[in-house]
Scaffold this active site. Structure first.
Site, short mmCIF file in Angstrom:
data_model
loop_
_atom_site.label_atom_id
_atom_site.label_comp_id
_atom_site.label_asym_id
_atom_site.label_seq_id
_atom_site.Cartn_x
_atom_site.Cartn_y
_atom_site.Cartn_z
N ASP A 1 6.04 57.62 59.49
CA ASP A 1 5.07 58.09 58.48
C ASP A 1 5.44 59.50 57.95
O ASP A 1 6.04 59.61 56.90
CB ASP A 1 3.64 58.06 59.06
CG ASP A 1 2.57 57.98 57.98
OD1 ASP A 1 2.93 57.91 56.80
OD2 ASP A 1 1.37 57.95 58.33
N ASP A 2 5.05 60.54 58.68
CA ASP A 2 5.28 61.92 58.25
C ASP A 2 5.81 62.75 59.41
O ASP A 2 5.08 63.57 59.99
CB ASP A 2 3.97 62.55 57.76
CG ASP A 2 3.38 61.85 56.55
OD1 ASP A 2 3.96 61.96 55.46
OD2 ASP A 2 2.34 61.18 56.72
N GLU B 1 -5.86 51.72 57.40
CA GLU B 1 -5.60 52.91 58.20
C GLU B 1 -6.96 53.55 58.53
O GLU B 1 -7.43 53.50 59.65
CB GLU B 1 -4.70 53.88 57.45
CG GLU B 1 -4.42 55.17 58.23
CD GLU B 1 -3.73 56.25 57.37
OE1 GLU B 1 -3.78 56.16 56.13
OE2 GLU B 1 -3.16 57.18 57.97
N HIS C 1 7.35 58.90 54.31
CA HIS C 1 7.17 59.67 53.07
C HIS C 1 8.30 60.68 52.97
O HIS C 1 8.50 61.47 53.89
CB HIS C 1 5.79 60.31 53.06
CG HIS C 1 4.69 59.29 53.16
ND1 HIS C 1 4.17 58.66 52.04
CD2 HIS C 1 4.08 58.72 54.23
CE1 HIS C 1 3.27 57.77 52.43
NE2 HIS C 1 3.20 57.79 53.75
N HIS D 1 -0.54 51.15 51.20
CA HIS D 1 -1.19 51.53 52.45
C HIS D 1 -2.54 50.81 52.48
O HIS D 1 -3.25 50.76 51.46
CB HIS D 1 -1.50 53.03 52.49
CG HIS D 1 -0.33 53.92 52.76
ND1 HIS D 1 0.79 53.94 52.00
CD2 HIS D 1 -0.14 54.86 53.73
CE1 HIS D 1 1.65 54.84 52.48
NE2 HIS D 1 1.10 55.42 53.53
#
Ligand SMILES: [Zn+2]
Length: 337
Positions: free
Chosen positions: A280-281, A202, A28, A199
């Site tokens: 991801d982050d 998850e 992201h 997504h």
């Protein structure tokens, strides 16, 4: 016993993961900001951008994300994020980055979603050329917002297919916001030629992955870790060559897996499922993509062949240009040779 000559020692040296060409497919964009840059921007604007030291729930990092968006709504800060995140890609051996972006966050700054996207694409091209990294944007709809908004968003970004945008994503908490609601938005995106990259799997189980595949026409699944709960689904993913863009540390910190050792990446690879390794982050969770590869080697015990297979899947299943794909594929073979 005499010591081996330096040349022989070098031959058995551990391969440097930095030199393994790879694509970063689940990242992201805002969260690719350097921690020190974020702290500096927060201090300058008087905005709280502190990162929680643990996450009890998915919603725990929303506060940080809001602070990040506030400082990044300043044009110079957004452009600095783009430059530094691309420089970091180059440092980590990323040949191609598919940043998940949400240009509608910056409408107030640029005047419209299109003008924000135009500016982001231009800067990504400029800095990508500077650092030798190709960038393709994944425009990400928010599944917590209404499906109608996602449709509007898909219509807005569809004309950008092949002009800086390569894929259409769907992020945020799956629970209570099923993929199937977004069928229309993904139909528009796919018809325009964008990859479908939602997504799924998850915080929800295999059923959501099935919806992403069957209803949204997913070309890749961002996460997909819970696929291991269904042997049938695993077999299908392997058969179809659908890539799962996995994020081990994110899964650990958000409670998807109890320990890193328990992460299903190796099980999925053993079953023949294509997987890529991602961060991801990173500003929230810590490791960047290179550190994730290192963790997969050190903690999950992935061999160099398996790490190279993940890198190959990341490149081949990405929205990168053929030129970049061919060069990276050759580079992966050379790394392993
Ligand atoms: Zn994500």
């Amino acid at each position: 016993m005499t010591e081996a000559p330096a040349a022989v020692r070098d031959l058995v040296a551990v391969r440097d993961l930095k030199d393994l060409p790879k694509a970063h497919l689940h990242i992201h964009h805002e969260a690719a900001i350097r921690p020190e840059t974020l702290a500096e921007m927060g201090a300058a604007e008087g905005v709280d951008v502190s990162v929680p030291d643990h996450f009890d729930d998915f919603s725990d990092f929303s506060q940080t994300y809001r602070g990040m968006l506030q400082v990044l709504s300043i044009k110079e800060n957004l452009f600095r994020l783009i430059e530094e995140s691309i420089e970091d890609c180059a440092r980590d051996g990323v040949a191609y980055a598919e940043f998940g972006a949400s240009p509608h966050f910056y409408v107030d700054t640029f005047g419209s979603t299109e003008l924000a996207l135009d500016a982001m694409i231009e800067k990504a091209r400029e800095y990508g050329a500077k650092w030798g990294v190709e960038v393709g944007y994944m425009i990400t709809a928010d599944r917590v917002e209404s499906p109608d908004e996602a449709v509007t968003y898909a219509k807005t970004v569809a004309p950008y297919a092949g002009r800086g945008v390569v894929s259409f994503g769907l992020a945020n908490d799956e629970r209570g916001h099923p993929a199937a609601q977004f069928e229309e938005a993904f139909r528009i995106a796919k018809e325009a030629g964008l990859l479908a990259t939602p997504h799924a799997g998850e915080l929800a189980g295999p059923d959501e992955i099935l919806s992403a595949l069957d209803v949204l026409g997913a070309d890749r699944i961002l996460h997909g870790a819970t696929a291991v709960q269904s042997d049938e689904l695993v077999a299908r993913l392997a058969q179809d060559g659908t890539c799962l863009d996995l994020c081990p540390t994110s899964n650990l910190l958000l409670g998807v897996v109890p320990t890193l050792e328990a992460h299903p990446l190796k099980t999925l690879l053993d079953a023949g499922v294509r997987c890529s390794i991602n961060a991801d982050d990173p500003v929230l969770f810590g490791p960047g993509i290179l550190e994730e590869y290192q963790l997969c080697r050190d903690v999950l015990g992935l061999s160099d062949e398996e790490l190279a297979a993940c890198a190959l899947s990341s490149i081949e299943c990405s929205g990168a240009s053929e030129v970049v794909k061919q060069k990276a594929v050759a580079g992966i073979a050379a790394w392993l040779a």
